[in-house]
Design an enzyme around this catalytic site. Structure first.
Site, PDB file in Angstrom:
ATOM      1  CB  THR A   1      -0.886   0.006   1.261  1.00 46.05           C
ATOM      2  OG1 THR A   1      -1.721  -1.154   1.240  1.00 46.05           O
ATOM      3  CG2 THR A   1      -1.779   1.246   1.315  1.00 46.05           C
TER       4      THR A   1
ATOM      5  CB  SER B   1       2.776   7.393  -3.077  1.00 47.56           C
ATOM      6  OG  SER B   1       3.916   7.454  -2.251  1.00 47.56           O
TER       7      SER B   1
ATOM      8  CG  ASP C   1       4.080  -2.644   1.398  1.00 50.28           C
ATOM      9  OD1 ASP C   1       3.854  -1.554   0.823  1.00 50.28           O
ATOM     10  OD2 ASP C   1       3.520  -2.983   2.452  1.00 50.28           O
TER      11      ASP C   1
ATOM     12  CG  ASP D   1       6.242   4.781   6.569  1.00 50.00           C
ATOM     13  OD1 ASP D   1       5.872   5.494   5.624  1.00 50.00           O
ATOM     14  OD2 ASP D   1       5.494   3.951   7.131  1.00 50.00           O
TER      15      ASP D   1
ATOM     16  CE  LYS E   1       5.095  -2.355   5.047  1.00 51.90           C
ATOM     17  NZ  LYS E   1       4.777  -1.195   4.211  1.00 51.90           N
ATOM     18  N   GLY E   2       3.514   1.569   7.949  1.00 58.10           N
ATOM     19  CA  GLY E   2       2.222   1.942   8.509  1.00 58.10           C
ATOM     20  C   GLY E   2       1.882   3.406   8.376  1.00 58.10           C
TER      21      GLY E   2
ATOM     22  N   GLY F   1       0.696   4.728   5.934  1.00 51.92           N
ATOM     23  CA  GLY F   1      -0.624   4.747   5.296  1.00 51.92           C
ATOM     24  C   GLY F   1      -1.682   4.024   6.121  1.00 51.92           C
TER      25      GLY F   1
ATOM     26  CD  GLU G   1       1.381  -1.814   4.604  1.00 52.98           C
ATOM     27  OE1 GLU G   1       1.108  -1.011   3.710  1.00 52.98           O
ATOM     28  OE2 GLU G   1       2.072  -1.488   5.594  1.00 52.98           O
TER      29      GLU G   1
ATOM     30  CE  LYS H   1       9.446   6.747   2.014  1.00 55.82           C
ATOM     31  NZ  LYS H   1       8.688   5.783   1.267  1.00 55.82           N
TER      32      LYS H   1
END
Ligand code: 5RP
Length: 220
Positions: A28, A30, A81, A84, A94-95, A97, A103, A121
């Site tokens: 998930t 951009s 995937d 962040d 992650k997370g 979003g 995920e 990142k």
């Protein structure tokens, strides 16, 4: 190159991982959206797709893909995937979003986990990006207090409900010096559904785009 171009470059580089007959898990965000938009060009290599969020599922459907559930496919060959933050051990945060629970399930179920990022990142120490934590709504303030005891500053993500009907706390100020231990420990707090540290199941490969192109990194 600006962030968008780098994200797209990393996503396109990861397409080569999709071999004929792949059961593909799709993340998930951009960066992954660039990947999804290219998937129609290799449609016949993909045996089935499983989505990590409603947003991803909708985007896949728009491109004409039938989206399967994890229960239907049973396993996932490859999960792709974004993240962040990522470190040299391929531990991730992650997370951003808010899709961290699904995920983490897909990353864990997958035989191979490929992460696609731009070089902003890549970090030495995880935790500059606030750690997303999905919580059961009634436990939110209790969980927040437990993070305060750990020197974190929890901020409630306003006007946001996860695909699972839960809430998200973003924990600022944590220095995630021992990702595996902290993932374990924070997971034990009653009311926590998932913490956004991905260390038990790190990425296997990272495609990281910078100004010079895309580096492919493989975990030892
Ligand atoms: C969503 C995520 C994303 O992978 C992460 O937020 C990166 O997003 P983007 O590709 O938009 O930078 O964990 O829950």
């Amino acid at each position: 190159m600006h962030h968008g171009e780098k994200k797209r470059a990393a996503a396109l580089a990861a397409l080569q991982c999709i071999k004929p007959g792949t059961v593909l898990g799709v993340g998930t965000g951009s960066t992954v959206n660039y990947l999804i938009d290219e998937l129609p060009s290799i449609r016949n290599q993909i045996e089935a797709v499983v989505a990590s969020s409603q947003a991803t599922e909708e985007r896949l459907r728009k491109h004409g893909f039938e989206v399967s559930s994890l229960s239907e496919t049973g396993s996932v060959d490859l999960y792709i995937d974004g993240a962040d933050e990522a470190n040299k051990h391929f531990h991730l945060i992650k997370g951003g979003g808010g899709a961290l629970t699904r995920e983490k399930v897909l990353a864990s179920a997958a035989r191979e986990f490929v992460c696609i990022i731009d070089d902003s990142k890549w970090v030495g120490l995880l935790g500059t990006f606030p750690l997303p934590v999905e919580v059961v709504p009634m436990a939110r303030s209790y969980v927040a207090r437990q993070f305060v005891k750990n020197r974190g500053q929890p901020i409630f993500r306003q006007d946001f409900v996860t695909d699972n009907g839960n809430e998200v706390l973003d924990i600022y100020n944590l220095q995630i010096t021992n990702p595996v231990e902290m993932e374990n420990r924070f997971n034990q707090i009653p009311g926590v559904v998932t913490v956004g540290i991905f260390a038990h199941r790190p990425a296997d490969r990272i495609f990281m785009a910078d100004d010079n192109g895309v580096q492919e990194l493989t975990r030892n």
